[in-house]
Design an enzyme around this catalytic site. Sequence first.
Site, mmCIF file in Angstrom:
data_model
loop_
_atom_site.group_PDB
_atom_site.id
_atom_site.type_symbol
_atom_site.label_atom_id
_atom_site.label_comp_id
_atom_site.label_asym_id
_atom_site.label_seq_id
_atom_site.Cartn_x
_atom_site.Cartn_y
_atom_site.Cartn_z
ATOM 1 N N ARG A 111 -9.170 -10.215 -4.114
ATOM 2 C CA ARG A 111 -7.857 -9.809 -3.609
ATOM 3 C C ARG A 111 -7.465 -10.678 -2.410
ATOM 4 N NH1 ARG A 111 -3.181 -7.371 -5.101
ATOM 5 N NH2 ARG A 111 -2.603 -5.530 -3.883
ATOM 6 N N THR A 136 1.902 -9.234 -13.427
ATOM 7 C CA THR A 136 0.463 -9.432 -13.382
ATOM 8 C C THR A 136 0.034 -9.852 -14.778
ATOM 9 O OG1 THR A 136 0.279 -7.781 -11.612
ATOM 10 C CG2 THR A 136 -1.710 -8.159 -12.881
ATOM 11 N N THR A 159 -3.085 -11.637 -10.577
ATOM 12 C CA THR A 159 -1.700 -11.376 -10.191
ATOM 13 C C THR A 159 -1.225 -12.285 -9.070
ATOM 14 O OG1 THR A 159 -0.171 -9.594 -9.556
ATOM 15 C CG2 THR A 159 -2.308 -9.640 -8.461
ATOM 16 N N GLU A 165 1.558 -10.608 -7.694
ATOM 17 C CA GLU A 165 2.273 -9.371 -7.362
ATOM 18 C C GLU A 165 3.627 -9.323 -8.037
ATOM 19 O OE1 GLU A 165 3.701 -5.748 -5.796
ATOM 20 O OE2 GLU A 165 4.744 -7.617 -5.456
ATOM 21 N N GLU A 204 1.531 -10.664 -2.024
ATOM 22 C CA GLU A 204 0.674 -9.476 -2.028
ATOM 23 C C GLU A 204 0.769 -8.633 -0.770
ATOM 24 O OE1 GLU A 204 -0.549 -8.373 -4.562
ATOM 25 O OE2 GLU A 204 -0.797 -10.104 -5.857
ATOM 26 N N ASP A 217 2.222 -5.224 -0.856
ATOM 27 C CA ASP A 217 1.489 -4.085 -1.415
ATOM 28 C C ASP A 217 0.958 -3.176 -0.311
ATOM 29 O OD1 ASP A 217 1.933 -4.560 -4.049
ATOM 30 O OD2 ASP A 217 -0.082 -5.255 -4.526
ATOM 31 N N SER A 244 -3.226 -1.506 -7.780
ATOM 32 C CA SER A 244 -3.393 -0.622 -8.938
ATOM 33 C C SER A 244 -4.079 -1.309 -10.099
ATOM 34 C CB SER A 244 -2.030 -0.104 -9.410
ATOM 35 O OG SER A 244 -1.437 0.702 -8.435
ATOM 36 N N GLY A 281 2.153 -3.151 -12.278
ATOM 37 C CA GLY A 281 2.303 -2.455 -11.009
ATOM 38 C C GLY A 281 1.503 -1.162 -11.010
#
Length: 594
Positions: free
Chosen positions: A126, A415, A433, A435, A453, A456, A481, A502
């Site tokens: 991430r 994504t 992804t 985003e 990102e 998020d 998610s 999402g």
Amino acid sequence: MAYLALTAAILAPLTAFAQEAADSVAPEAATTGAMIALSPAARAAQAARDAGVPVAASTWMIAAANPLAVEAGAAILADGGSAADAMIAAQAVLGLVEPQSSGLGGGAFLVWYDAETQDLTTLDGRETAPRDATPRLFQDANGEPLGFFDAVVGGLSVGAPGTPALMEDAHRRWGRVNWSSLFTAAINHAETGFTVSPRLAHSVAADAERLGRFPATAAYFLPDGTPIAQGETLLNPAYAETLRAMAAQGAAALYAGPIAEGIVATVRHADGNPGLLSLRDLADYRVIERAPVCVTYSAHEVCGMGPPSSGAMTVGQILAMVSGYDLAGLGPDSPEAWRIIGDASRLAFADRGRYIADSDFVPVPISGLMDPAYLADRAALLSGDDTLPEVAPGEPVWEHAFLQADDMAIELPSTSHISIVDGYGNALSMTTTIENGFGSRLMTPGGYLLNNEMTDFSFRTHSGGYPIANRVEPGKRPRSSMAPTIVLRDGAPVLVIGSPGGSQIIGYVAQAIIAHLTWGMDVQQAVSMPHLVNRFGTYDIEEGTSAEALAEGLTAMGFEVNARDLNSGLHAIAIGDALTGGADPRREGIALGD
């Protein structure tokens, strides 16, 4: 190549079916980029998907969101590569042909089953917040949250990308073929050109105004001010050079040196909305191995990625709560079945909104939220006949006294997902992804888009005087998610699955698992079936499908029902006596195997 053989029993008739379908569908209505020169096996796989038939194989299989990416991964698997090798080849192509969804400027979560050790590993790739970010990153001078796209478009939303590092980490752990060879297909497509698919063309046209804000982005997607069109040939020599550098130097080429300097300059000089990303943020980036999160459902272990992903925990909570109800007897056409699933989802999302964030920064009661006794108490709330009038987060047992407010983050879908089983029995599930569609809309000098990102995170820091767990903090990873999932039976994988979408990802994946394990659907049926998703009270049902027939019954139970587009991108592989693969007909992907 061996993979061209695709189950000979279905190849000939499905190839004929594909040609007939291509001849009968108007170009603007096509869903698979019919003008792309694909192998007979890939065309047969497209036809199988559109006919609702799973693809079968005996040795290996890959399912992903674009045929060119799938073919790149399949070639690696056919030559003895591992699932990790094939993922790298496929991801490199996806970043070129599906740039709106994922790429080197984004992040990913990966779940790996190792056939030799029987271990399950989850890797967190991430993105991270810049070290100069503050909790008020997305607030105006008065402390009010920015509008979503005011925050998204430009440099402010960009976090340090994790996908390149994750690709390299996976290869270091599980790769079997030479690293540099994994980029050959993507480099060739970038240099010689690829056919713009219907989905890419539609996405560009729909977002032309935002894509046109930055000169480099506009020059690529809107040459001469006109959106690229379906069927055009698109080249990206800058991306080819980036991949060459990555092939020669590893992921380090993107985290230091000229490419990294280009990333930082793009972010910090973004006109109208500059960001905070620094060379140090890139140099400090690390992939993190985290403990998998698993839940028992229907005599299976459903396993995935823990925080900062909310995917495995929320999918797991839904499955655990519905497991005591007779969904098998009710069947997929029963409003009562969907009442149970919908309210279980609402309860799980209530917990998600309050408790789940990056566990390196805030305490997350993982064991309490996944405790069978706690979930049984939550499941008991579903025992009535009508919808729950309201839901609230539960009170799981945990080791910290910590008051938190509910999150208010907005998570819009764009994504991609890759599922792979290799010839050695290893399984890989990776959701990847940038985003929102086209991320921050910033194109680097290296020929790829940067993520957004950071949006998020919650735009607010507190609510009612209490801190929000998913607020922005320097170096923190935003809640996601994404729900890459491997389902095990007796310790061995039986299903590899995941989806974009999402926060709707959670509902898509949970529904497909229920459809396959409880309602007996094959993987293609499970990923193709109409969607019904309830996250926050309103029941979203997929417009134009048989799901609309359930609206009256759900309304009678007290739900507010909304028919809308629910554009998943599920890619799944079932593992039994044979491998069977399914690709979501809502997108352009296929499954290929041998």
